[in-house]
Motif scaffolding. Structure first.
Motif, PDB file in Angstrom:
ATOM      1  N   PHE A 168     102.341  75.096  12.881  1.00 37.33           N
ATOM      2  CA  PHE A 168     102.199  75.995  11.917  1.00 37.33           C
ATOM      3  C   PHE A 168     103.009  75.473  10.837  1.00 37.33           C
ATOM      4  O   PHE A 168     103.975  74.804  10.859  1.00 37.33           O
ATOM      5  N   THR A 169     102.558  75.956   9.338  1.00 33.32           N
ATOM      6  CA  THR A 169     103.011  75.758   8.279  1.00 33.32           C
ATOM      7  C   THR A 169     103.606  76.959   7.835  1.00 33.32           C
ATOM      8  O   THR A 169     103.076  77.936   7.861  1.00 33.32           O
ATOM      9  N   VAL A 170     105.040  77.072   7.909  1.00 38.09           N
ATOM     10  CA  VAL A 170     105.892  78.056   7.491  1.00 38.09           C
ATOM     11  C   VAL A 170     106.223  78.150   6.189  1.00 38.09           C
ATOM     12  O   VAL A 170     107.008  77.041   5.846  1.00 38.09           O
ATOM     13  N   VAL A 213     107.725  74.157   5.723  1.00 36.40           N
ATOM     14  CA  VAL A 213     107.939  72.930   6.939  1.00 36.40           C
ATOM     15  C   VAL A 213     106.893  73.200   7.753  1.00 36.40           C
ATOM     16  O   VAL A 213     106.180  74.340   8.021  1.00 36.40           O
ATOM     17  N   LEU A 214     106.621  72.187   8.671  1.00 41.10           N
ATOM     18  CA  LEU A 214     105.561  72.120   9.687  1.00 41.10           C
ATOM     19  C   LEU A 214     106.627  72.430  11.117  1.00 41.10           C
ATOM     20  O   LEU A 214     107.618  71.777  11.149  1.00 41.10           O
ATOM     21  N   ASN A 227      97.183  72.661   8.232  1.00 39.51           N
ATOM     22  CA  ASN A 227      95.822  72.333   7.617  1.00 39.51           C
ATOM     23  C   ASN A 227      96.172  70.757   7.203  1.00 39.51           C
ATOM     24  O   ASN A 227      96.729  70.439   6.263  1.00 39.51           O
ATOM     25  N   ARG A 228      95.545  69.873   7.797  1.00 37.71           N
ATOM     26  CA  ARG A 228      95.987  68.567   7.730  1.00 37.71           C
ATOM     27  C   ARG A 228      95.770  67.906   6.335  1.00 37.71           C
ATOM     28  O   ARG A 228      96.642  67.296   5.886  1.00 37.71           O
ATOM     29  N   ARG A 229      94.463  68.518   5.799  1.00 35.09           N
ATOM     30  CA  ARG A 229      94.216  67.772   4.702  1.00 35.09           C
ATOM     31  C   ARG A 229      95.272  68.332   3.557  1.00 35.09           C
ATOM     32  O   ARG A 229      95.819  67.662   2.750  1.00 35.09           O
ATOM     33  N   GLY A 230      95.462  69.500   3.500  1.00 34.23           N
ATOM     34  CA  GLY A 230      96.252  70.318   2.351  1.00 34.23           C
ATOM     35  C   GLY A 230      97.574  69.919   2.932  1.00 34.23           C
ATOM     36  O   GLY A 230      98.624  69.559   1.846  1.00 34.23           O
ATOM     37  N   ASP A 231      98.197  69.994   3.857  1.00 36.82           N
ATOM     38  CA  ASP A 231      99.598  69.313   4.411  1.00 36.82           C
ATOM     39  C   ASP A 231      99.769  67.976   4.036  1.00 36.82           C
ATOM     40  O   ASP A 231     100.970  67.641   3.684  1.00 36.82           O
ATOM     41  N   ASN A 232      98.834  67.110   4.080  1.00 33.98           N
ATOM     42  CA  ASN A 232      99.054  65.778   3.710  1.00 33.98           C
ATOM     43  C   ASN A 232      99.166  65.512   2.134  1.00 33.98           C
ATOM     44  O   ASN A 232      99.855  64.843   1.574  1.00 33.98           O
TER      45      ASN A 232
END
Length: 62
Positions: free
Chosen positions: A3-5, A16-17, A46-51
Motif C-alpha cells: 500500500f502507498t500511505v 511511503v510503500l 500503483n506501480r506506474r505512478g509510484d515509479n
C-alpha cells in the motif's frame, strides 16, 4: 500486498510503500514508525505512478 500511505509530518507531505494485509494495517505501521505524522490517504500500490514519484526511503518501516 503493498500500500502507498500518504502522510503529512512537520508541514511536509510525503508517501511511503508499506507491506500489509489491508489498508488499516499499513496506516498503523506508519503511525508506529512516525507517531507525529498525519495519515492523509492509503491506497493499493500503483506501480506506474509510484515509479514516477518514488517514496521516501528514510521513513519506510521495511
Amino acid at each position: 500486498m503493498q500500500f502507498t500511505v500518504g502522510f503529512k509530518s512537520d508541514g511536509k507531505l510525503g508517501h511511503v510503500l508499506i507491506d500489509g494485509d489491508d489498508a488499516l494495517v499499513a496506516a498503523l505501521k506508519l503511525k508506529a514508525k512516525c507517531p507525529a505524522a498525519t495519515i492523509m490517504y492509503v491506497r493499493p500500490r500503483n506501480r506506474r505512478g509510484d515509479n514516477r514519484h518514488p517514496p521516501l526511503p528514510a521513513l519506510s518501516p521495511n
